[in-house]
Design an enzyme around this catalytic site. Structure first.
Site, PDB file in Angstrom:
ATOM      1  N   ASN A 202       0.813  -1.229   0.000  1.00 49.61           N
ATOM      2  CA  ASN A 202       0.000   0.000   0.000  1.00 49.61           C
ATOM      3  C   ASN A 202       0.845   1.276   0.000  1.00 49.61           C
ATOM      4  O   ASN A 202       0.317   2.377   0.103  1.00 49.61           O
ATOM      5  CB  ASN A 202      -0.985  -0.009   1.180  1.00 49.61           C
ATOM      6  CG  ASN A 202      -0.284  -0.018   2.525  1.00 49.61           C
ATOM      7  OD1 ASN A 202       0.946  -0.121   2.582  1.00 49.61           O
ATOM      8  ND2 ASN A 202      -1.029   0.083   3.592  1.00 49.61           N
ATOM      9  N   HIS A 203       2.159   1.131  -0.114  1.00 46.58           N
ATOM     10  CA  HIS A 203       3.007   2.328  -0.155  1.00 46.58           C
ATOM     11  C   HIS A 203       2.942   2.981  -1.531  1.00 46.58           C
ATOM     12  O   HIS A 203       2.793   2.303  -2.539  1.00 46.58           O
ATOM     13  CB  HIS A 203       4.452   1.957   0.194  1.00 46.58           C
ATOM     14  CG  HIS A 203       4.581   1.500   1.611  1.00 46.58           C
ATOM     15  ND1 HIS A 203       5.561   0.653   2.050  1.00 46.58           N
ATOM     16  CD2 HIS A 203       3.813   1.769   2.687  1.00 46.58           C
ATOM     17  CE1 HIS A 203       5.393   0.433   3.340  1.00 46.58           C
ATOM     18  NE2 HIS A 203       4.334   1.099   3.747  1.00 46.58           N
ATOM     19  N   TYR A 204       3.052   4.286  -1.549  1.00 48.57           N
ATOM     20  CA  TYR A 204       2.925   4.985  -2.828  1.00 48.57           C
ATOM     21  C   TYR A 204       3.573   6.355  -2.796  1.00 48.57           C
ATOM     22  O   TYR A 204       3.900   6.879  -1.728  1.00 48.57           O
ATOM     23  CB  TYR A 204       1.440   5.147  -3.215  1.00 48.57           C
ATOM     24  CG  TYR A 204       0.617   5.934  -2.224  1.00 48.57           C
ATOM     25  CD1 TYR A 204       0.704   7.323  -2.143  1.00 48.57           C
ATOM     26  CD2 TYR A 204      -0.262   5.295  -1.357  1.00 48.57           C
ATOM     27  CE1 TYR A 204      -0.040   8.044  -1.226  1.00 48.57           C
ATOM     28  CE2 TYR A 204      -1.019   6.007  -0.443  1.00 48.57           C
ATOM     29  CZ  TYR A 204      -0.908   7.377  -0.380  1.00 48.57           C
ATOM     30  OH  TYR A 204      -1.642   8.091   0.531  1.00 48.57           O
ATOM     31  N   HIS A 324       2.439   6.686  11.402  1.00 46.23           N
ATOM     32  CA  HIS A 324       1.257   6.028  11.978  1.00 46.23           C
ATOM     33  C   HIS A 324       1.504   4.621  12.530  1.00 46.23           C
ATOM     34  O   HIS A 324       0.562   3.894  12.801  1.00 46.23           O
ATOM     35  CB  HIS A 324       0.064   6.070  11.009  1.00 46.23           C
ATOM     36  CG  HIS A 324       0.368   5.667   9.589  1.00 46.23           C
ATOM     37  ND1 HIS A 324       0.025   6.441   8.512  1.00 46.23           N
ATOM     38  CD2 HIS A 324       0.974   4.594   9.100  1.00 46.23           C
ATOM     39  CE1 HIS A 324       0.414   5.832   7.405  1.00 46.23           C
ATOM     40  NE2 HIS A 324       0.986   4.712   7.724  1.00 46.23           N
ATOM     41  N   GLY A 373      -4.019   8.922   4.198  1.00 53.88           N
ATOM     42  CA  GLY A 373      -3.879   8.375   2.849  1.00 53.88           C
ATOM     43  C   GLY A 373      -5.080   7.524   2.479  1.00 53.88           C
ATOM     44  O   GLY A 373      -5.550   6.727   3.279  1.00 53.88           O
ATOM     45  N   GLY A 374      -5.546   7.711   1.274  1.00 56.51           N
ATOM     46  CA  GLY A 374      -6.655   6.880   0.805  1.00 56.51           C
ATOM     47  C   GLY A 374      -6.144   5.847  -0.177  1.00 56.51           C
ATOM     48  O   GLY A 374      -4.965   5.515  -0.194  1.00 56.51           O
ATOM     49  N   MET A 376      -5.624   4.566  -4.290  1.00 57.55           N
ATOM     50  CA  MET A 376      -5.109   5.333  -5.439  1.00 57.55           C
ATOM     51  C   MET A 376      -6.212   5.928  -6.313  1.00 57.55           C
ATOM     52  O   MET A 376      -5.942   6.784  -7.141  1.00 57.55           O
ATOM     53  CB  MET A 376      -4.148   4.491  -6.264  1.00 57.55           C
ATOM     54  CG  MET A 376      -4.708   3.193  -6.768  1.00 57.55           C
ATOM     55  SD  MET A 376      -3.355   2.238  -7.478  1.00 57.55           S
ATOM     56  CE  MET A 376      -4.100   0.643  -7.629  1.00 57.55           C
ATOM     57  N   HIS A 399      -5.701   6.721  10.114  1.00 57.72           N
ATOM     58  CA  HIS A 399      -4.496   6.855   9.277  1.00 57.72           C
ATOM     59  C   HIS A 399      -4.748   6.605   7.804  1.00 57.72           C
ATOM     60  O   HIS A 399      -3.908   6.898   6.974  1.00 57.72           O
ATOM     61  CB  HIS A 399      -3.397   5.932   9.777  1.00 57.72           C
ATOM     62  CG  HIS A 399      -3.480   4.522   9.267  1.00 57.72           C
ATOM     63  ND1 HIS A 399      -4.618   3.748   9.370  1.00 57.72           N
ATOM     64  CD2 HIS A 399      -2.563   3.731   8.657  1.00 57.72           C
ATOM     65  CE1 HIS A 399      -4.390   2.555   8.845  1.00 57.72           C
ATOM     66  NE2 HIS A 399      -3.160   2.523   8.396  1.00 57.72           N
TER      67      HIS A 399
END
Lengths: 476, 143
Positions: A202-204, A324, A373-374, A376, A399
């Protein structure tokens, strides 16, 4: 979640009273729809956390909570060392200090839109992302120690960014109390080629546009303007943090047994804060926090370099960097008295309100930026910390969106190519080394982030400031 | 004799790996293959290079802890060597676990690796033997 077992306190607060081995109650912040969709495991895990020694106040659960390991993701719990309080590696997680930072660009959407595709390609080339990617930086032992001690401060000294960035980072860019001696050779080895890499899952890295402003006064303080382009980086402490998490999880199995702590779940392994293992973990975890801060700082430098090629007259300024997945020693009023406690935030953002002494001067009057963060496709939010969140959740907020569909179900439902084509129709360019990775991260695999932040706002954990919509998304 | 095999099981944020076989060693090897399958299709990974790992067993011989140690050791080799593995030869005796992992360096075009594995967790952690002699080894991985 079965709501028949919950006491409803108000529209967005639900309580599970302390029963059985629970020492404190559980407080869940969510609206009715979110709570009905929440996994039953969240209540079970929060109840287990509430039974750990030295916990104070309550175990707090954020609106984006889901089933984690030991602690629920979106779980907040504080422990008092004077009352035998514990620290838990599972309460921090494997990705120590995973977090988000957002930068303003001073560019309007129409300036970026025509160059979007080539900007996406350049970012994808220059920011190492995904499995098997290597950073261009390799640290020897002394440099590794300096990085683990210095965090983003070290990175700035090495030329990655500038002094003024530091005050816009939690802990002013450097977590005190880091003890590199507690970070194993294996953890160092795992990090050696991973500085300045984004990771995967889920990193971006996203180029986003400020689509809506809810609170113009606070937005102005944060430097946000409608229709302006910003950049958000979401990643953590990479291999080093993961290895620290794995190693201390095992050490804490033994430490808990030796301390006579009865664990309702193996994953809740913990050690008394005042024990040798507790102290060693604190030193290692803080070094992991510094690694994450340094990592996001290096990526920021790489992003600035790419932007400078496209927009030489523009400057990327950091709004703030929030983590977070942490445990931090903080002072809070609990049970009518001020106490120094160790607050675990696992998938939860610190959200200090106005006037908090830890905040940089620029935010003293309004409160801390809370970056959420949502997925993409759906975008992200910036909120601001409140005074009441101190009482409601030990100054914590949600978060992210939180998954609602497993990776396996996601890949059964969508193909990566199809997700990319659909997002392109919506004006979002996605770059990723893996089509399956994209399918696993499909926007619909996440809860609607809008509902999560609305609940956080309504509950007073943090207040809405702005909504961001992606233009470019680099996925690991 | 029980067949050997592996599968993934559902976890909301992460993913569960389960391996089984006629021996404990085979169940461990299959669980490791399931780990590779979290990242890529193991059939795409050629077993060209060998890497060996050796672990001391825990004092009380806890097999579940040994599984976590073993998977963590595989994750470590994947991360440090930037490799993927598709064949696992595991030996377990009273005191140690020895394993040879066969694989090749990550090739992003060929393997299209989907997600990095951070660590093995104690969630849904089980190492059991059923009456028909089948061993099962499983846990959730943090990705």
């Amino acid at each position: 979640m079965d709501i028949s077992k919950l006491e409803r306190i108000d529209e967005t607060c639900w309580r599970i009273p302390a029963t059985g081995k629970m020492r404190v109650p559980v407080l869940i912040y969510a609206d009715e729809d979110l709570i009905r969709d929440m996994d039953d495991k969240v209540a079970e895990q929060a109840g287990n956390v509430a039974s750990l020694p030295g916990i104070v106040g309550a175990c707090y659960v954020m609106p984006d909570a889901h089933w984690g390991y030991g602690f629920p993701i979106g779980g907040v719990a504080a422990f008092d060392p004077a009352e035998g309080g514990v620290i838990s590696a599972g309460g921090v997680g494997f990705d120590i200090s995973c977090g988000v930072r957002t930068l303003t660009t001073g560019l309007k959407r129409e300036e970026v839109e025509p160059l979007k595709k080539s900007l996406a390609e350049a970012l994808f080339i220059h920011i190492p992302a995904g499995v098997g990617s290597k950073g261009s930086i390799s640290l020897n032992d002394a440099e590794m120690d300096a990085m683990l001690k210095g965090g983003a401060t070290w990175a700035v000294k090495q030329g990655y960014g500038r002094e003024e960035d530091l005050e816009r980072i939690e802990e002013h860019g450097c977590m005190a109390g880091a003890d590199p001696a507690q970070v194993s050779k294996r953890a160092r080895e795992r990090q050696r080629r991973e500085m300045g890499t984004l990771g995967s899952g889920n990193h971006y890295l996203e180029v986003q546009v400020v689509e809506e402003i809810f609170n113009p006064d606070v937005a102005k303080v944060f430097g946000l303007e409608a229709d302006e382009v910003v950049v958000t980086i979401h990643c953590g402490s990479r291999g080093l943090g993961h290895q620290i998490g794995s190693e201390y999880l095992k050490l804490m199995q033994k430490a808990a047994k030796e301390a006579g702590i009865e664990l309702p779940d193996r994953e809740l392994a913990c050690a008394p804060i005042r024990s040798p293992v507790g102290q060693r973990y604190l030193g290692a975890m803080r070094a992991g926090i510094n690694c994450a801060l340094a990592n996001r700082q290096i990526i920021t430098h790489l992003v600035r370099k790419v932007f400078a090629e496209f927009f030489p007259d523009h400057d990327l300024k950091l709004i703030y960097d929030v983590s977070h997945n942490t445990c931090k020693e903080e002072e809070h009023e609990v049970g009518g008295k001020r106490r120094r406690v160790f607050v675990h935030r696992k998938g939860a953002t610190r959200a200090f309100g106005p006037g908090h002494p830890a905040l940089p001067e620029a935010f003293r009057l309004v409160g801390q930026p809370v970056i959420i963060g949502g997925s993409m496709g759906t975008g992200s939010y910036i909120l601001v910390g409140t005074t009441e969140s101190e009482r409601r959740s030990l100054s914590s907020a949600c978060h992210g969106a939180g998954r609602c569909l497993s990776r396996r179900q996601a890949t059964k439902t969508w193909k990566g190519q199809q997700v990319i084509a659909e997002l392109e129709r919506q004006g979002i360019i996605v770059c990723s080394p893996s089509m399956r990775g994209v399918a696993e991260e499909a926007p619909q695999a996440y809860k609607p982030v809008d509902a999560v932040v609305r609940a956080a706002d309504k509950a007073g954990l943090a207040r809405l400031v702005a909504r961001l919509r992606p233009l470019v998304c680099i996925k690991g | 004799m029980a067949e050997a095999g592996w599968e993934h099981f559902e976890h909301m944020a992460d993913i569960g790996v389960r391996g089984w076989g006629p021996t404990l060693e085979e169940a461990f090897a299959q669980a490791a293959l399931a780990l590779t399958a979290v990242v890529t299709d193991p059939a795409r990974v050629e077993p060209r290079q060998a890497v060996t790992i050796e672990l001391e067993r825990d004092d009380d011989g806890d097999l579940e802890l040994l599984l976590v140690d073993f998977l963590d050791a595989v994750i470590y080799e994947m991360a440090v060597r930037k490799m993927l593995f598709s064949r696992f030869d595991v030996e377990i005796d009273d005191r140690r676990l020895r394993a040879t992992l066969w694989g090749e360096p990550v090739d992003r075009a060929k393997h299209q690796p989907a997600v990095e594995v951070k660590g093995a967790t104690f969630t849904e952690l089980k190492v059991t033997r059923s009456d028909d002699g089948r061993w099962v080894a499983q846990c959730v991985l943090d990705v």
